[in-house]
Motif scaffolding. Structure first.
Motif, PDB file in Angstrom:
ATOM      1  N   THR A   1       1.104  -1.317   0.067  1.00  0.00           N
ATOM      2  CA  THR A   1      -0.478  -0.020  -0.203  1.00  0.00           C
ATOM      3  C   THR A   1       1.007   1.459  -0.154  1.00  0.00           C
ATOM      4  OG1 THR A   1      -0.161   0.081   2.502  1.00  0.00           O
ATOM      5  CG2 THR A   1      -1.678  -0.714   1.377  1.00  0.00           C
ATOM      6  N   VAL A   2       0.117   2.037  -0.283  1.00  0.00           N
ATOM      7  CA  VAL A   2       1.307   3.688  -0.396  1.00  0.00           C
ATOM      8  C   VAL A   2       1.038   4.069   1.325  1.00  0.00           C
ATOM      9  CG1 VAL A   2       0.952   6.087  -0.713  1.00  0.00           C
ATOM     10  CG2 VAL A   2       0.698   4.424  -2.993  1.00  0.00           C
ATOM     11  N   ARG A   3       2.257   4.565   1.617  1.00  0.00           N
ATOM     12  CA  ARG A   3       2.182   4.895   3.763  1.00  0.00           C
ATOM     13  C   ARG A   3       2.624   6.450   2.837  1.00  0.00           C
ATOM     14  NH1 ARG A   3       3.644   1.061   7.165  1.00  0.00           N
ATOM     15  NH2 ARG A   3       3.414  -1.337   6.444  1.00  0.00           N
ATOM     16  N   SER A   4       2.227   6.900   4.126  1.00  0.00           N
ATOM     17  CA  SER A   4       2.059   8.411   4.123  1.00  0.00           C
ATOM     18  C   SER A   4       3.499   8.543   5.168  1.00  0.00           C
ATOM     19  CB  SER A   4       0.980   8.806   5.178  1.00  0.00           C
ATOM     20  OG  SER A   4       1.311   8.649   6.454  1.00  0.00           O
ATOM     21  N   PRO A   5       4.177   9.729   4.542  1.00  0.00           N
ATOM     22  CA  PRO A   5       5.616   9.896   5.333  1.00  0.00           C
ATOM     23  C   PRO A   5       5.852   9.736   7.165  1.00  0.00           C
ATOM     24  CG  PRO A   5       4.829  11.027   3.661  1.00  0.00           C
ATOM     25  CD  PRO A   5       4.117  10.886   3.905  1.00  0.00           C
ATOM     26  N   THR A   6       4.543  10.007   7.338  1.00  0.00           N
ATOM     27  CA  THR A   6       5.244  10.281   8.937  1.00  0.00           C
ATOM     28  C   THR A   6       4.757   8.929   9.688  1.00  0.00           C
ATOM     29  OG1 THR A   6       2.696  10.704   8.566  1.00  0.00           O
ATOM     30  CG2 THR A   6       4.523  12.442   9.444  1.00  0.00           C
ATOM     31  N   SER A   7       4.237   7.939   8.516  1.00  0.00           N
ATOM     32  CA  SER A   7       3.629   6.890   8.943  1.00  0.00           C
ATOM     33  C   SER A   7       4.580   5.639   8.925  1.00  0.00           C
ATOM     34  CB  SER A   7       2.586   5.251   8.063  1.00  0.00           C
ATOM     35  OG  SER A   7       3.133   5.430   6.465  1.00  0.00           O
ATOM     36  N   ALA A   8       4.124   4.017   9.643  1.00  0.00           N
ATOM     37  CA  ALA A   8       5.715   3.171   9.707  1.00  0.00           C
ATOM     38  C   ALA A   8       6.067   2.870   8.630  1.00  0.00           C
ATOM     39  CB  ALA A   8       5.055   2.133  10.588  1.00  0.00           C
ATOM     40  N   SER A   9       7.633   3.052   8.982  1.00  0.00           N
ATOM     41  CA  SER A   9       8.727   2.700   8.204  1.00  0.00           C
ATOM     42  C   SER A   9       8.338   2.151   6.899  1.00  0.00           C
ATOM     43  CB  SER A   9       9.701   1.805   8.520  1.00  0.00           C
ATOM     44  OG  SER A   9       9.135   0.981   8.659  1.00  0.00           O
ATOM     45  N   ALA A  10       8.501   1.690   5.355  1.00  0.00           N
ATOM     46  CA  ALA A  10       8.225   1.009   4.310  1.00  0.00           C
ATOM     47  C   ALA A  10       8.570  -0.294   4.574  1.00  0.00           C
ATOM     48  CB  ALA A  10       8.758   1.394   2.765  1.00  0.00           C
ATOM     49  N   GLN A  11       9.540  -1.056   5.141  1.00  0.00           N
ATOM     50  CA  GLN A  11       9.859  -2.857   5.800  1.00  0.00           C
ATOM     51  C   GLN A  11      10.260  -2.380   7.752  1.00  0.00           C
ATOM     52  OE1 GLN A  11       9.889  -4.910   4.049  1.00  0.00           O
ATOM     53  NE2 GLN A  11       9.842  -6.300   5.204  1.00  0.00           N
ATOM     54  N   PRO A  12       8.865  -2.549   7.991  1.00  0.00           N
ATOM     55  CA  PRO A  12       8.662  -2.932   9.217  1.00  0.00           C
ATOM     56  C   PRO A  12       9.482  -4.427   9.915  1.00  0.00           C
ATOM     57  CG  PRO A  12       6.177  -2.913   8.700  1.00  0.00           C
ATOM     58  CD  PRO A  12       7.301  -2.506   7.405  1.00  0.00           C
ATOM     59  N   THR A  13      10.164  -3.457  11.046  1.00  0.00           N
ATOM     60  CA  THR A  13      11.466  -4.823  11.159  1.00  0.00           C
ATOM     61  C   THR A  13      11.407  -6.300  11.614  1.00  0.00           C
ATOM     62  OG1 THR A  13      11.160  -4.493  13.763  1.00  0.00           O
ATOM     63  CG2 THR A  13      12.407  -3.648  12.301  1.00  0.00           C
ATOM     64  N   HIS A  14       9.942  -6.556  12.163  1.00  0.00           N
ATOM     65  CA  HIS A  14       9.958  -8.178  12.252  1.00  0.00           C
ATOM     66  C   HIS A  14       9.275  -8.483  10.708  1.00  0.00           C
ATOM     67  CE1 HIS A  14       5.588  -5.974  12.163  1.00  0.00           C
ATOM     68  NE2 HIS A  14       5.009  -7.024  11.193  1.00  0.00           N
ATOM     69  N   HIS A  15       9.463  -7.996   9.786  1.00  0.00           N
ATOM     70  CA  HIS A  15       8.915  -8.652   8.390  1.00  0.00           C
ATOM     71  C   HIS A  15      10.586  -9.200   7.919  1.00  0.00           C
ATOM     72  CE1 HIS A  15       4.891  -8.387   7.881  1.00  0.00           C
ATOM     73  NE2 HIS A  15       4.750  -7.053   8.748  1.00  0.00           N
ATOM     74  N   ALA A  16      11.595  -8.612   8.366  1.00  0.00           N
ATOM     75  CA  ALA A  16      12.402  -9.274   8.005  1.00  0.00           C
ATOM     76  C   ALA A  16      13.073 -10.600   8.573  1.00  0.00           C
ATOM     77  CB  ALA A  16      13.708  -8.165   8.368  1.00  0.00           C
ATOM     78  N   HIS A  17      12.330 -10.890   9.502  1.00  0.00           N
ATOM     79  CA  HIS A  17      12.448 -11.934  10.062  1.00  0.00           C
ATOM     80  C   HIS A  17      11.355 -13.068  10.018  1.00  0.00           C
ATOM     81  CE1 HIS A  17      15.630 -10.316  12.764  1.00  0.00           C
ATOM     82  NE2 HIS A  17      14.734  -9.030  12.848  1.00  0.00           N
ATOM     83  N   HIS A  18      10.473 -12.439   8.953  1.00  0.00           N
ATOM     84  CA  HIS A  18       9.528 -13.279   8.477  1.00  0.00           C
ATOM     85  C   HIS A  18       8.816 -13.276   7.493  1.00  0.00           C
ATOM     86  CE1 HIS A  18       8.939 -15.340  12.298  1.00  0.00           C
ATOM     87  NE2 HIS A  18       9.335 -14.212  13.152  1.00  0.00           N
TER      88      HIS A  18
END
Length: 75
Positions: free
Chosen positions: A15-32
């Motif tokens: 999805t399109v994220r606003s600049p003030t939202s969470a990062s484009a790749q949340p850290t827990h997704h790197a592990h899963h």
């Protein structure tokens, strides 16, 4: 007719994220990462919701449907 109660738990959705939202790749997704090798699409989550709300799921209740491309199956 009976009332059913279920939950849809999406994984990383493209999805399109606003600049003030969470990062484009949340850290827990790197592990899963998704076993399907891609992010999901909003329409794939919507189709799961439509199925749960329709007659095909009339005997399904108390469930969480994980729409995440198998992100938590690999370990």
């Amino acid at each position: 007719s009976a009332i059913t109660v279920n939950c849809v738990s999406p994984g990383l959705i493209d999805t399109v994220r606003s600049p003030t939202s969470a990062s484009a790749q949340p850290t827990h997704h790197a592990h899963h990462p998704a076993l399907l090798g891609r992010r999901g699409h909003a329409d794939e989550v919507a189709r799961a919701v439509v199925w749960l709300a329709g007659p095909g799921a009339r005997f399904v209740t108390g469930q969480t449907l994980h729409v995440n491309g198998g992100a938590y199956l690999g370990g």
